[in-house]
Design a protein around this motif. Structure first.
Motif, PDB file in Angstrom:
ATOM      1  N   GLN A  28       0.812  -1.222   0.000  1.00  0.00           N
ATOM      2  CA  GLN A  28       0.000   0.000   0.000  1.00  0.00           C
ATOM      3  C   GLN A  28       0.845   1.272   0.000  1.00  0.00           C
ATOM      4  O   GLN A  28       0.762   2.080  -0.914  1.00  0.00           O
ATOM      5  CB  GLN A  28      -0.927   0.026   1.243  1.00  0.00           C
ATOM      6  N   ILE A  29       1.666   1.432   1.033  1.00  0.00           N
ATOM      7  CA  ILE A  29       2.395   2.694   1.211  1.00  0.00           C
ATOM      8  C   ILE A  29       3.447   2.907   0.111  1.00  0.00           C
ATOM      9  O   ILE A  29       3.469   3.950  -0.541  1.00  0.00           O
ATOM     10  CB  ILE A  29       3.038   2.768   2.614  1.00  0.00           C
ATOM     11  N   MET A  30       4.303   1.893  -0.108  1.00  0.00           N
ATOM     12  CA  MET A  30       5.366   2.060  -1.121  1.00  0.00           C
ATOM     13  C   MET A  30       4.815   2.354  -2.519  1.00  0.00           C
ATOM     14  O   MET A  30       5.256   3.311  -3.151  1.00  0.00           O
ATOM     15  CB  MET A  30       6.286   0.834  -1.156  1.00  0.00           C
ATOM     16  N   PRO A  31       3.850   1.552  -3.016  1.00  0.00           N
ATOM     17  CA  PRO A  31       3.318   1.869  -4.351  1.00  0.00           C
ATOM     18  C   PRO A  31       2.650   3.243  -4.396  1.00  0.00           C
ATOM     19  O   PRO A  31       2.792   3.975  -5.374  1.00  0.00           O
ATOM     20  CB  PRO A  31       2.302   0.757  -4.626  1.00  0.00           C
ATOM     21  N   ASP A  32       1.937   3.609  -3.331  1.00  0.00           N
ATOM     22  CA  ASP A  32       1.265   4.904  -3.315  1.00  0.00           C
ATOM     23  C   ASP A  32       2.274   6.038  -3.449  1.00  0.00           C
ATOM     24  O   ASP A  32       2.112   6.926  -4.281  1.00  0.00           O
ATOM     25  CB  ASP A  32       0.446   5.067  -2.023  1.00  0.00           C
ATOM     26  N   ILE A  33       3.331   5.982  -2.661  1.00  0.00           N
ATOM     27  CA  ILE A  33       4.321   7.066  -2.699  1.00  0.00           C
ATOM     28  C   ILE A  33       5.228   6.960  -3.924  1.00  0.00           C
ATOM     29  O   ILE A  33       5.319   7.875  -4.726  1.00  0.00           O
ATOM     30  CB  ILE A  33       5.209   7.046  -1.428  1.00  0.00           C
ATOM     31  N   LEU A  34       5.918   5.816  -4.060  1.00  0.00           N
ATOM     32  CA  LEU A  34       6.956   5.719  -5.096  1.00  0.00           C
ATOM     33  C   LEU A  34       6.386   5.599  -6.506  1.00  0.00           C
ATOM     34  O   LEU A  34       6.952   6.146  -7.447  1.00  0.00           O
ATOM     35  CB  LEU A  34       7.901   4.555  -4.784  1.00  0.00           C
ATOM     36  N   GLU A  35       5.276   4.872  -6.667  1.00  0.00           N
ATOM     37  CA  GLU A  35       4.718   4.732  -8.018  1.00  0.00           C
ATOM     38  C   GLU A  35       3.752   5.873  -8.342  1.00  0.00           C
ATOM     39  O   GLU A  35       3.930   6.579  -9.332  1.00  0.00           O
ATOM     40  CB  GLU A  35       4.017   3.377  -8.164  1.00  0.00           C
ATOM     41  N   ASN A  36       2.743   6.055  -7.493  1.00  0.00           N
ATOM     42  CA  ASN A  36       1.701   7.038  -7.810  1.00  0.00           C
ATOM     43  C   ASN A  36       2.175   8.483  -7.695  1.00  0.00           C
ATOM     44  O   ASN A  36       1.817   9.314  -8.521  1.00  0.00           O
ATOM     45  CB  ASN A  36       0.473   6.839  -6.912  1.00  0.00           C
ATOM     46  N   LYS A  37       2.974   8.786  -6.658  1.00  0.00           N
ATOM     47  CA  LYS A  37       3.358  10.185  -6.432  1.00  0.00           C
ATOM     48  C   LYS A  37       4.706  10.542  -7.041  1.00  0.00           C
ATOM     49  O   LYS A  37       4.941  11.697  -7.357  1.00  0.00           O
ATOM     50  CB  LYS A  37       3.352  10.497  -4.933  1.00  0.00           C
ATOM     51  N   CYS A  38       5.604   9.563  -7.185  1.00  0.00           N
ATOM     52  CA  CYS A  38       6.961   9.884  -7.664  1.00  0.00           C
ATOM     53  C   CYS A  38       7.264   9.327  -9.056  1.00  0.00           C
ATOM     54  O   CYS A  38       8.299   9.631  -9.626  1.00  0.00           O
ATOM     55  CB  CYS A  38       8.003   9.384  -6.667  1.00  0.00           C
ATOM     56  N   GLY A  39       6.394   8.476  -9.579  1.00  0.00           N
ATOM     57  CA  GLY A  39       6.576   7.985 -10.938  1.00  0.00           C
ATOM     58  C   GLY A  39       7.546   6.829 -11.122  1.00  0.00           C
ATOM     59  O   GLY A  39       7.988   6.559 -12.235  1.00  0.00           O
ATOM     60  N   TYR A  40       7.905   6.130 -10.056  1.00  0.00           N
ATOM     61  CA  TYR A  40       8.781   4.967 -10.176  1.00  0.00           C
ATOM     62  C   TYR A  40       7.973   3.720 -10.504  1.00  0.00           C
ATOM     63  O   TYR A  40       6.764   3.687 -10.297  1.00  0.00           O
ATOM     64  CB  TYR A  40       9.556   4.714  -8.869  1.00  0.00           C
ATOM     65  N   LYS A  41       8.648   2.696 -10.976  1.00  0.00           N
ATOM     66  CA  LYS A  41       8.010   1.403 -11.224  1.00  0.00           C
ATOM     67  C   LYS A  41       8.707   0.372 -10.340  1.00  0.00           C
ATOM     68  O   LYS A  41       9.901   0.158 -10.454  1.00  0.00           O
ATOM     69  CB  LYS A  41       8.167   1.032 -12.704  1.00  0.00           C
ATOM     70  N   LEU A  42       7.929  -0.232  -9.440  1.00  0.00           N
ATOM     71  CA  LEU A  42       8.470  -1.220  -8.503  1.00  0.00           C
ATOM     72  C   LEU A  42       8.111  -2.633  -8.950  1.00  0.00           C
ATOM     73  O   LEU A  42       7.059  -2.846  -9.546  1.00  0.00           O
ATOM     74  CB  LEU A  42       7.886  -1.005  -7.096  1.00  0.00           C
ATOM     75  N   CYS A  43       8.974  -3.573  -8.629  1.00  0.00           N
ATOM     76  CA  CYS A  43       8.661  -4.992  -8.813  1.00  0.00           C
ATOM     77  C   CYS A  43       8.501  -5.583  -7.419  1.00  0.00           C
ATOM     78  O   CYS A  43       9.443  -5.578  -6.633  1.00  0.00           O
ATOM     79  CB  CYS A  43       9.773  -5.713  -9.565  1.00  0.00           C
ATOM     80  N   ILE A  44       7.294  -6.046  -7.125  1.00  0.00           N
ATOM     81  CA  ILE A  44       6.987  -6.577  -5.796  1.00  0.00           C
ATOM     82  C   ILE A  44       6.550  -8.028  -5.930  1.00  0.00           C
ATOM     83  O   ILE A  44       5.618  -8.338  -6.670  1.00  0.00           O
ATOM     84  CB  ILE A  44       5.877  -5.745  -5.127  1.00  0.00           C
ATOM     85  N   HIS A  45       7.253  -8.910  -5.208  1.00  0.00           N
ATOM     86  CA  HIS A  45       6.924 -10.335  -5.211  1.00  0.00           C
ATOM     87  C   HIS A  45       5.494 -10.503  -4.708  1.00  0.00           C
ATOM     88  O   HIS A  45       5.119  -9.916  -3.721  1.00  0.00           O
ATOM     89  CB  HIS A  45       7.901 -11.075  -4.290  1.00  0.00           C
ATOM     90  N   GLY A  46       4.703 -11.297  -5.399  1.00  0.00           N
ATOM     91  CA  GLY A  46       3.317 -11.474  -4.982  1.00  0.00           C
ATOM     92  C   GLY A  46       2.383 -10.549  -5.744  1.00  0.00           C
ATOM     93  O   GLY A  46       1.188 -10.774  -5.798  1.00  0.00           O
ATOM     94  N   ARG A  47       2.935  -9.520  -6.330  1.00  0.00           N
ATOM     95  CA  ARG A  47       2.137  -8.626  -7.160  1.00  0.00           C
ATOM     96  C   ARG A  47       2.608  -8.703  -8.608  1.00  0.00           C
ATOM     97  O   ARG A  47       1.800  -8.734  -9.525  1.00  0.00           O
ATOM     98  CB  ARG A  47       2.270  -7.176  -6.655  1.00  0.00           C
ATOM     99  N   ASP A  48       3.915  -8.752  -8.810  1.00  0.00           N
ATOM    100  CA  ASP A  48       4.473  -8.754 -10.161  1.00  0.00           C
ATOM    101  C   ASP A  48       5.068 -10.100 -10.564  1.00  0.00           C
ATOM    102  O   ASP A  48       5.375 -10.314 -11.725  1.00  0.00           O
ATOM    103  CB  ASP A  48       5.532  -7.659 -10.288  1.00  0.00           C
ATOM    104  N   ILE A  49       5.269 -10.975  -9.594  1.00  0.00           N
ATOM    105  CA  ILE A  49       5.698 -12.342  -9.893  1.00  0.00           C
ATOM    106  C   ILE A  49       4.514 -13.227  -9.523  1.00  0.00           C
ATOM    107  O   ILE A  49       4.064 -13.220  -8.386  1.00  0.00           O
ATOM    108  CB  ILE A  49       6.953 -12.731  -9.084  1.00  0.00           C
ATOM    109  N   TYR A  50       4.018 -13.941 -10.497  1.00  0.00           N
ATOM    110  CA  TYR A  50       2.755 -14.643 -10.310  1.00  0.00           C
ATOM    111  C   TYR A  50       2.942 -16.066  -9.812  1.00  0.00           C
ATOM    112  O   TYR A  50       3.924 -16.719 -10.145  1.00  0.00           O
ATOM    113  CB  TYR A  50       1.987 -14.662 -11.639  1.00  0.00           C
TER     114      TYR A  50
END
Length: 162
Positions: A28-50
């Motif tokens: 929740q927090i990391m994607p909200d800040i780093l992806e939504n507010k700062c424009g980064y793309k994160l790879c998170i196990h469980g979300r991006d690795i199926y």
């Protein structure tokens, strides 16, 4: 540079199905800040690795496609005897191949680092950690807090589309 992600996130995944702060932070927090507010793309196990993918090769592939590795330091990480496969690969890439920069986020107070594996202690000695103290602030989701400014300082430059 052929990279898809700005950072691959490594965190202790607990095998008990209980919601905890670390997972809330990661999903929740990391994607909200780093992806939504700062424009980064994160790879998170469980979300991006199926589930169903060959986990080991998927992890290695995703790390190779990431510019940074973010490791969350928690009590669970210290107390876990066998460290996760992705942590082994990350530390190997960072220390042996020296091709990926690691960002250490101390999400819970660790105290002394003696119980951490030697490679993590080496990285901490080299560059330190970024300590999460946001639970004491009014707006932990503020991308302008000291914590997130420090994280962004260690992240690659983003190419903002205007």
């Amino acid at each position: 540079d052929g990279k898809i992600y700005d950072a691959y996130v490594i965190y202790p995944r607990n095998h008990i199905n209980e919601a905890n702060f670390v997972e809330y932070f990661v999903y929740q927090i990391m994607p909200d800040i780093l992806e939504n507010k700062c424009g980064y793309k994160l790879c998170i196990h469980g979300r991006d690795i199926y589930p169903g993918e060959d986990t080991a090769s998927a992890i290695e592939k995703m790390m190779q496609k990431s510019r940074r590795l973010i490791i969350l330091l928690t009590q669970q990480l210290i107390n876990c005897k066998e460290s996760a496969y992705d942590q082994h690969i990350a530390l190997y890439n960072a220390l042996i191949q020296n091709d990926t920069k690691v960002i250490l986020l101390e999400i819970e107070t660790i105290g002394n680092y003696e119980k951490l594996q030697e490679s993590l202690r080496f990285i901490i000695k080299q560059q330190g950690t970024i300590k999460w103290k946001e639970q004491h602030t009014v707006h932990p989701q503020s991308s302008n807090s000291k914590f997130w400014k420090q994280v962004r300082y260690h992240m690659p430059l983003t190419l903002k589309s205007s």
